[in-house]
Design a protein around this motif. Structure first.
Motif, PDB file in Angstrom:
ATOM      1  N   TYR A 247     -10.904 -62.599  17.540  1.00 40.36           N
ATOM      2  CA  TYR A 247     -10.468 -62.148  15.940  1.00 40.36           C
ATOM      3  C   TYR A 247     -11.060 -60.841  15.470  1.00 40.36           C
ATOM      4  O   TYR A 247     -10.505 -60.347  14.748  1.00 40.36           O
ATOM      5  N   LYS A 248     -12.184 -60.211  16.199  1.00 39.01           N
ATOM      6  CA  LYS A 248     -12.580 -58.910  15.644  1.00 39.01           C
ATOM      7  C   LYS A 248     -11.607 -58.047  16.111  1.00 39.01           C
ATOM      8  O   LYS A 248     -11.315 -56.942  15.588  1.00 39.01           O
ATOM      9  N   ASP A 249     -10.802 -58.081  17.165  1.00 39.81           N
ATOM     10  CA  ASP A 249      -9.879 -57.397  17.531  1.00 39.81           C
ATOM     11  C   ASP A 249      -8.384 -57.608  17.013  1.00 39.81           C
ATOM     12  O   ASP A 249      -7.596 -56.671  17.101  1.00 39.81           O
ATOM     13  N   HIS A 250      -8.383 -58.594  16.459  1.00 40.63           N
ATOM     14  CA  HIS A 250      -6.985 -58.963  15.993  1.00 40.63           C
ATOM     15  C   HIS A 250      -6.482 -58.105  14.799  1.00 40.63           C
ATOM     16  O   HIS A 250      -5.318 -57.819  14.627  1.00 40.63           O
ATOM     17  N   THR A 251      -7.501 -57.206  14.141  1.00 41.08           N
ATOM     18  CA  THR A 251      -7.330 -56.727  13.170  1.00 41.08           C
ATOM     19  C   THR A 251      -6.490 -55.139  13.648  1.00 41.08           C
ATOM     20  O   THR A 251      -5.940 -54.553  12.818  1.00 41.08           O
ATOM     21  N   LYS A 252      -7.121 -54.886  14.868  1.00 42.39           N
ATOM     22  CA  LYS A 252      -6.632 -53.628  15.348  1.00 42.39           C
ATOM     23  C   LYS A 252      -5.139 -53.619  15.447  1.00 42.39           C
ATOM     24  O   LYS A 252      -4.504 -52.813  15.323  1.00 42.39           O
ATOM     25  N   VAL A 253      -4.679 -54.904  15.868  1.00 39.57           N
ATOM     26  CA  VAL A 253      -3.352 -55.161  16.338  1.00 39.57           C
ATOM     27  C   VAL A 253      -2.343 -54.990  14.985  1.00 39.57           C
ATOM     28  O   VAL A 253      -1.514 -54.208  14.846  1.00 39.57           O
ATOM     29  N   LEU A 254      -3.132 -55.538  14.008  1.00 38.66           N
ATOM     30  CA  LEU A 254      -2.416 -55.526  12.754  1.00 38.66           C
ATOM     31  C   LEU A 254      -2.435 -54.368  11.886  1.00 38.66           C
ATOM     32  O   LEU A 254      -1.298 -53.841  11.559  1.00 38.66           O
ATOM     33  N   ILE A 255      -3.433 -53.425  12.068  1.00 38.33           N
ATOM     34  CA  ILE A 255      -3.421 -52.137  11.424  1.00 38.33           C
ATOM     35  C   ILE A 255      -2.368 -51.131  12.228  1.00 38.33           C
ATOM     36  O   ILE A 255      -1.601 -50.607  11.559  1.00 38.33           O
ATOM     37  N   HIS A 256      -2.436 -51.575  13.551  1.00 42.66           N
ATOM     38  CA  HIS A 256      -1.470 -50.595  14.532  1.00 42.66           C
ATOM     39  C   HIS A 256      -0.125 -51.082  14.131  1.00 42.66           C
ATOM     40  O   HIS A 256       0.627 -50.031  14.120  1.00 42.66           O
ATOM     41  N   SER A 257       0.189 -52.154  13.774  1.00 42.24           N
ATOM     42  CA  SER A 257       1.502 -52.706  13.429  1.00 42.24           C
ATOM     43  C   SER A 257       1.913 -52.200  12.049  1.00 42.24           C
ATOM     44  O   SER A 257       3.128 -52.481  11.578  1.00 42.24           O
ATOM     45  N   GLY A 258       1.259 -51.361  11.132  1.00 41.18           N
ATOM     46  CA  GLY A 258       1.366 -51.060  10.178  1.00 41.18           C
ATOM     47  C   GLY A 258       1.181 -51.811   8.712  1.00 41.18           C
ATOM     48  O   GLY A 258       1.481 -51.355   7.758  1.00 41.18           O
ATOM     49  N   LEU A 259       0.473 -52.749   9.061  1.00 37.32           N
ATOM     50  CA  LEU A 259       0.119 -53.584   7.742  1.00 37.32           C
ATOM     51  C   LEU A 259      -0.890 -52.758   7.035  1.00 37.32           C
ATOM     52  O   LEU A 259      -1.841 -51.928   7.510  1.00 37.32           O
ATOM     53  N   ARG A 260      -1.013 -52.804   5.816  1.00 37.18           N
ATOM     54  CA  ARG A 260      -1.946 -52.427   4.894  1.00 37.18           C
ATOM     55  C   ARG A 260      -3.112 -53.115   4.801  1.00 37.18           C
ATOM     56  O   ARG A 260      -3.400 -54.173   5.205  1.00 37.18           O
ATOM     57  N   ASP A 261      -4.301 -52.513   4.413  1.00 37.08           N
ATOM     58  CA  ASP A 261      -5.657 -53.304   4.544  1.00 37.08           C
ATOM     59  C   ASP A 261      -5.624 -54.425   3.823  1.00 37.08           C
ATOM     60  O   ASP A 261      -5.924 -55.508   4.283  1.00 37.08           O
ATOM     61  N   SER A 262      -4.924 -54.664   2.540  1.00 29.79           N
ATOM     62  CA  SER A 262      -4.758 -55.662   1.916  1.00 29.79           C
ATOM     63  C   SER A 262      -4.138 -56.846   2.387  1.00 29.79           C
ATOM     64  O   SER A 262      -4.438 -58.044   2.623  1.00 29.79           O
ATOM     65  N   GLU A 263      -3.119 -56.444   3.210  1.00 27.17           N
ATOM     66  CA  GLU A 263      -2.079 -57.438   4.047  1.00 27.17           C
ATOM     67  C   GLU A 263      -3.069 -57.845   5.229  1.00 27.17           C
ATOM     68  O   GLU A 263      -2.868 -59.389   5.597  1.00 27.17           O
TER      69      GLU A 263
ATOM     70  N   LEU B  79     -11.852 -55.856  10.825  1.00 26.09           N
ATOM     71  CA  LEU B  79     -11.358 -54.918   9.611  1.00 26.09           C
ATOM     72  C   LEU B  79     -12.281 -53.662   9.220  1.00 26.09           C
ATOM     73  O   LEU B  79     -11.862 -52.614   9.292  1.00 26.09           O
ATOM     74  N   GLY B  80     -13.637 -54.022   8.946  1.00 30.20           N
ATOM     75  CA  GLY B  80     -14.554 -52.953   8.771  1.00 30.20           C
ATOM     76  C   GLY B  80     -14.607 -51.881   9.672  1.00 30.20           C
ATOM     77  O   GLY B  80     -14.458 -50.881   9.348  1.00 30.20           O
ATOM     78  N   ARG B  81     -14.928 -52.646  10.865  1.00 31.95           N
ATOM     79  CA  ARG B  81     -14.923 -51.521  12.070  1.00 31.95           C
ATOM     80  C   ARG B  81     -13.554 -50.848  12.272  1.00 31.95           C
ATOM     81  O   ARG B  81     -13.861 -49.652  12.507  1.00 31.95           O
ATOM     82  N   ASP B  82     -12.613 -51.404  12.212  1.00 33.24           N
ATOM     83  CA  ASP B  82     -11.477 -50.508  12.501  1.00 33.24           C
ATOM     84  C   ASP B  82     -10.854 -49.688  11.592  1.00 33.24           C
ATOM     85  O   ASP B  82      -9.886 -48.574  11.929  1.00 33.24           O
ATOM     86  N   ILE B  83     -11.530 -49.455  10.131  1.00 28.65           N
ATOM     87  CA  ILE B  83     -10.984 -48.609   9.259  1.00 28.65           C
ATOM     88  C   ILE B  83     -12.312 -47.587   9.278  1.00 28.65           C
ATOM     89  O   ILE B  83     -12.290 -46.824   8.355  1.00 28.65           O
ATOM     90  N   SER B  84     -13.391 -47.716  10.182  1.00 26.94           N
ATOM     91  CA  SER B  84     -14.396 -46.803  10.089  1.00 26.94           C
ATOM     92  C   SER B  84     -13.924 -45.190  10.224  1.00 26.94           C
ATOM     93  O   SER B  84     -14.763 -44.479   9.685  1.00 26.94           O
ATOM     94  N   ASN B  85     -12.796 -45.030  10.871  1.00 23.83           N
ATOM     95  CA  ASN B  85     -12.678 -43.729  11.267  1.00 23.83           C
ATOM     96  C   ASN B  85     -12.418 -43.101   9.982  1.00 23.83           C
ATOM     97  O   ASN B  85     -12.451 -41.846  10.039  1.00 23.83           O
ATOM     98  N   SER B  86     -11.627 -43.710   8.977  1.00 25.91           N
ATOM     99  CA  SER B  86     -11.098 -42.856   7.857  1.00 25.91           C
ATOM    100  C   SER B  86     -12.417 -42.813   6.972  1.00 25.91           C
ATOM    101  O   SER B  86     -12.404 -41.472   6.456  1.00 25.91           O
TER     102      SER B  86
END
Length: 161
Positions: free
Chosen positions: A3-19, A38-45
């Motif tokens: 489920y830590k990796d679940h967010t990567k897929v969601l972000i890649h599919s175009g969902l906003r952080d709030s979604e 989620l925190g990990r996957d947005i760290s590049n920003s």
């Protein structure tokens, strides 16, 4: 862990952080892991200069799971840099004092244990990279304190100091 990796897929599919945060809230017993992802996957920003995205995702959208989001973000920044230089800047950028303290504490502990960074290096990184050096240094000392030191900090916490 997945489920830590679940967010990567969601972000890649175009969902906003709030979604993504809304989706994390539906996972019941895996919410903490999802928000950490989620925190990990947005760290590049953050590394690329977007200082507001992480603050919003972790402090505004994550609710009670803000510490999980902050941990995921800070750990990714530490792993990327190999020291606290970027993670401590992230901690400094958080709006809420409790979140800044938690972030410095988690980052310092992660650096001291997993990365085996000595106290002196943590303290000099605090001084060199943060505007909130006193809080960063206190949490670095806490992270590297032995058992007696941990008890000392626990008493200070109880006293509200």
């Amino acid at each position: 862990m997945c489920y830590k990796d679940h967010t990567k897929v969601l972000i890649h599919s175009g969902l906003r952080d709030s979604e993504v945060a809304d989706r994390c809230r539906t996972l019941l017993e895996f919410q903490a892991e999802c928000f950490e992802g989620l925190g990990r996957d947005i760290s590049n920003s953050f590394r690329e200069g977007d200082r507001k995205r992480a603050s919003a995702a972790c402090e505004k959208f994550s609710g009670a799971f803000a510490p999980s989001c902050i941990a995921g973000h800070a750990y990714a920044l530490v792993d990327n840099a190999g020291d606290g230089s970027i993670a401590f800047r992230f901690c400094d950028s958080l709006q809420e004092e409790k979140n800044r303290q938690d972030c410095f504490r988690m980052s310092g502990k992660y650096l001291a244990t997993l990365h085996e960074i000595p106290r002196s290096d943590l303290l000099s990184t605090c001084r060199a990279t943060t505007d909130n050096s006193a809080l960063c240094e206190r949490e670095a000392k806490r992270a590297t304190a032995g058992l007696v030191g941990q008890l000392f900090f626990a008493v200070l916490d109880l006293l509200g100091k």
